[in-house]
Design a protein around this motif. Structure first.
Motif, short mmCIF file in Angstrom:
data_model
loop_
_atom_site.label_atom_id
_atom_site.label_comp_id
_atom_site.label_asym_id
_atom_site.label_seq_id
_atom_site.Cartn_x
_atom_site.Cartn_y
_atom_site.Cartn_z
N GLY A 100 0.81 -1.22 0.00
CA GLY A 100 0.00 0.00 0.00
C GLY A 100 0.84 1.26 0.00
N ARG A 101 0.19 2.39 -0.19
CA ARG A 101 0.84 3.71 -0.07
C ARG A 101 0.04 4.53 0.92
N PRO A 102 0.71 5.29 1.79
CA PRO A 102 -0.06 6.13 2.71
C PRO A 102 -0.76 7.26 1.96
N PRO A 103 -1.99 7.58 2.35
CA PRO A 103 -2.68 8.69 1.68
C PRO A 103 -2.08 10.03 2.11
N SER A 104 -2.29 11.05 1.30
CA SER A 104 -1.83 12.39 1.71
C SER A 104 -2.77 13.43 1.12
N ILE A 105 -2.86 14.56 1.80
CA ILE A 105 -3.82 15.60 1.37
C ILE A 105 -3.48 16.08 -0.03
N ALA A 106 -2.20 16.46 -0.24
CA ALA A 106 -1.81 16.99 -1.55
C ALA A 106 -1.87 15.88 -2.60
N GLY A 107 -1.42 14.67 -2.22
CA GLY A 107 -1.41 13.55 -3.17
C GLY A 107 -2.81 13.28 -3.69
N PRO A 157 -3.68 3.37 -4.14
CA PRO A 157 -3.63 2.27 -3.17
C PRO A 157 -3.50 0.94 -3.92
N TYR A 158 -2.88 -0.03 -3.27
CA TYR A 158 -2.72 -1.34 -3.91
C TYR A 158 -4.11 -1.91 -4.20
#
Ligand code: HEM
Length: 548
Positions: free
Chosen positions: A113-120, A134-135
């Motif tokens: 997985g990848r951590p979420p982010s506001i800008a992302g 996300p995976y």
């Protein structure tokens, strides 16, 4: 024309809201010590690590020096698998190849997985890109498009001529600068080279050095990319402490992100519109009378898309099926993937070449040996071509050594666990973040003799060790499912950049500076640039007609 050189390089920073909040959070610290107790229930099963503060965890310990240096130092105390807290999120930092294998080889899927982010989230059209998706099925779909349609050996081969042309253009301008006695800022030259390379593939346009884009577009492009980089480098407190997400809105930072996203979106949309209107013209002029069946119509349309796809990656992407196979890839997905390749592929490759040349200047014996190989295999009456690369083993060893000492994404891109997992006897909850400290792994004295020395001979002796993700002591592109799909392009870019520079010129430093004293300080960002860009005086080694 405004160029990236005329604007300061964006640096890693907290936004103002972050400073304000850190103060506020400091006051709240005592009251919130309850958090310590709730963490304790996890902490007993997590690996060892430094004491975390309530609420902010270890965030305050990740600056002001380069985080990869700080984490490397910490790992010497806490070990190759170390726990920190980024606000409310546990973070595991892995600093040895053996431990990395357990996370991204043995349990690769659980950590995909990848951590979420506001800008992302905003920039990626709600995670329609590859890097932050996300995976899951969508990520698999766009990732497959990247690996099987865009960055394939065959596709990269079709862009060989433009790549060679760009490199020759850079060498020519360096030659001209040299003739005028001017020092060349290599960070700028290589940045423009890499950018032109990528945008020619993606958008069929070059923006720098008398680009085809026109002055206004080049200016706009530079400003947009700079703003996206600056925002991406700003740590937002809401990314680490979810109940403080509202601060990003109240502080006005969210509005800034949305404005930048809007600018980038309309910039990219222009390219989609051009492609659509070409397709329409093609349909008007070429389409035969009404097809008999829907199937025929579809095949016909497919062929037209395929033809337009040959031009650039926007075309290729627009021709791809959607995730469920019922239509075309959505326009937002096309733009999100293009954005990914633009941001992930430009600076990383250019900075690697710059670091490489700096190492060659500090190691004249290595430079001499490389030039001798080039002169023997290629000769001095023609320029190096990509087809020469397999016959240049010492160049390959030099390139690997540059990737080892200077991974331009030293902490990789963070992964996140998608379920509770047990690794090496430690239990990690869902949504634990994972940093692979590539910088530490690639300098690990357990794996490398004289790890801090620039010594390509280590790869002459062990040519089988490469950067393709099999040998975890050397993985500048990561490994496993999330490994960099741009690796083949980046390796060719770096090998060719170093080969053409070393073959074309001898170099001296401005003011007769001793190369041994060259400042090699780096700074952390989306990639890892030199604090002081490399300036050189190039002196030609080949006949004049090979430069012009
Ligand atoms: C020297 C050059 C480069 C370096 C050192 C580099 C390094 C990396 C690393 C370490 C990752 C993360 C891997 C992981 O999460 O385990 C990554 C991901 C990625 N890179 Fe690169 N990269 C380079 C060039 C490129 C280029 C040229 C492109 C494309 C044009 C590219 C596109 C991507 C993409 C799309 C991802 C995300 C993959 C995913 O999440 O599935 N990179 N890169």
């Amino acid at each position: 024309m405004a160029t990236l050189a005329s604007i300061p390089v964006p640096r890693f920073s907290w936004s103002l809201e972050g400073f304000f909040l850190l103060g506020l959070v400091g006051l709240l610290t005592i009251a919130a010590s309850i958090f310590l107790f709730s963490r304790k229930s996890f902490d007993s099963q997590l690996p060892p690590g430094p004491t975390a503060w309530p609420i902010i965890g270890n965030l305050h310990q990740l600056g002001p020096k380069n985080p990869h240096h700080i984490l490397w130092e910490m790992s010497k105390k806490y070990g190759p698998v170390m726990r920190l807290w980024l606000g409310s999120h546990p973070l595991v930092v892995v600093s040895s190849a053996q431990a990395a294998a357990e996370f991204v080889k043995v349990q690769d899927k659980a950590w995909g997985g990848r951590p979420p982010s506001i800008a992302g989230e905003i920039f990626s059209y709600n995670y329609r890109n590859v890097v932050w998706a996300p995976y899951g099925n969508y990520w698999r779909h766009v990732r497959k498009i990247c690996s099987l349609e865009l960055l394939t050996p065959k596709r990269l081969e079709t862009f060989r001529a433009p790549r060679a042309e760009e490199l020759s253009q850079m060498i020519k301008t360096m030659f001209q600068d040299g003739e005028k006695g001017e020092a060349v800022n290599l960070q700028v030259k290589l940045g423009h080279l890499s950018s032109n390379n990528i945008t020619r593939m993606l958008l069929n346009k070059r923006f720098f050095d008398a680009g085809t884009a026109g002055e206004e577009d080049s200016h706009r492009f530079t400003e947009l990319i700079f703003e996206v980089f600056s925002i991406s480098l700003t740590l937002l407190i809401g990314d680490f402490i979810p109940w403080l997400k509202w601060v990003t809105t109240v502080s006005g930072f969210k509005a800034r992100i949305k404005k930048a996203k809007g600018g980038l979106d309309s910039f990219l949309q222009t390219f989609l519109e051009i492609k659509k209107s070409k397709l329409l013209q093609h349909q008007i002029h070429e389409k035969p009378q009404a097809s008999e069946t829907n199937e025929e119509e579809h095949a016909d349309e497919q062929q037209q898309f395929d033809q337009s796809a040959e031009e650039d990656f926007v075309g290729v992407l627009m021709a791809q099926p959607s995730e469920d196979g019922t239509g075309r890839l959505a326009e937002d997905s096309v733009k999100a993937v293009i954005q990914d390749l633009l941001l992930a592929g430009t600076d990383t490759s250019a900075l690697t070449v710059e670091w490489g040349l700096a190492e060659l200047l500090r190691n004249p014996i290595v430079m001499k040996k490389l030039q001798t190989e080039l002169d023997t295999v290629v000769g001095k009456d023609r320029i190096v071509m990509e087809t020469d690369l397999p016959n240049l083993p010492y160049l390959q060893a030099v390139t690997k050594e540059v990737f080892r000492l200077h991974p331009t994404t030293p902490l990789g891109i963070p992964h996140e666990s998608m379920e509770t997992t047990t690794v090496l006897g430690f239990k990690f909850p869902t949504k634990t973040r994972l940093f692979l400290n590539l910088y530490a792994i690639q300098r690990d004295p357990m794996m490398w003799e004289w790890p801090l020395e620039f010594d390509p001979e280590r790869f002459v002796k062990n040519p089988e060790i490469d950067v393709r993700g099999k040998h975890l002591q050397l993985m500048p592109f990561g490994t496993g499912r999330r490994m960099c799909p741009g690796m083949p392009l980046a390796v060719v870019f770096v090998q060719m950049g170093l080969a053409r520079l070393a073959h074309s010129f001898d170099f001296t430093l401005p003011g007769g500076e001793d190369p041994l004293k060259l400042d090699m300080t780096e700074t952390f960002g989306l990639s890892t640039p030199r604090v002081h860009p490399l300036h050189v005086h190039p002196k030609p080694r080949l006949p004049k007609h090979l430069y012009l």
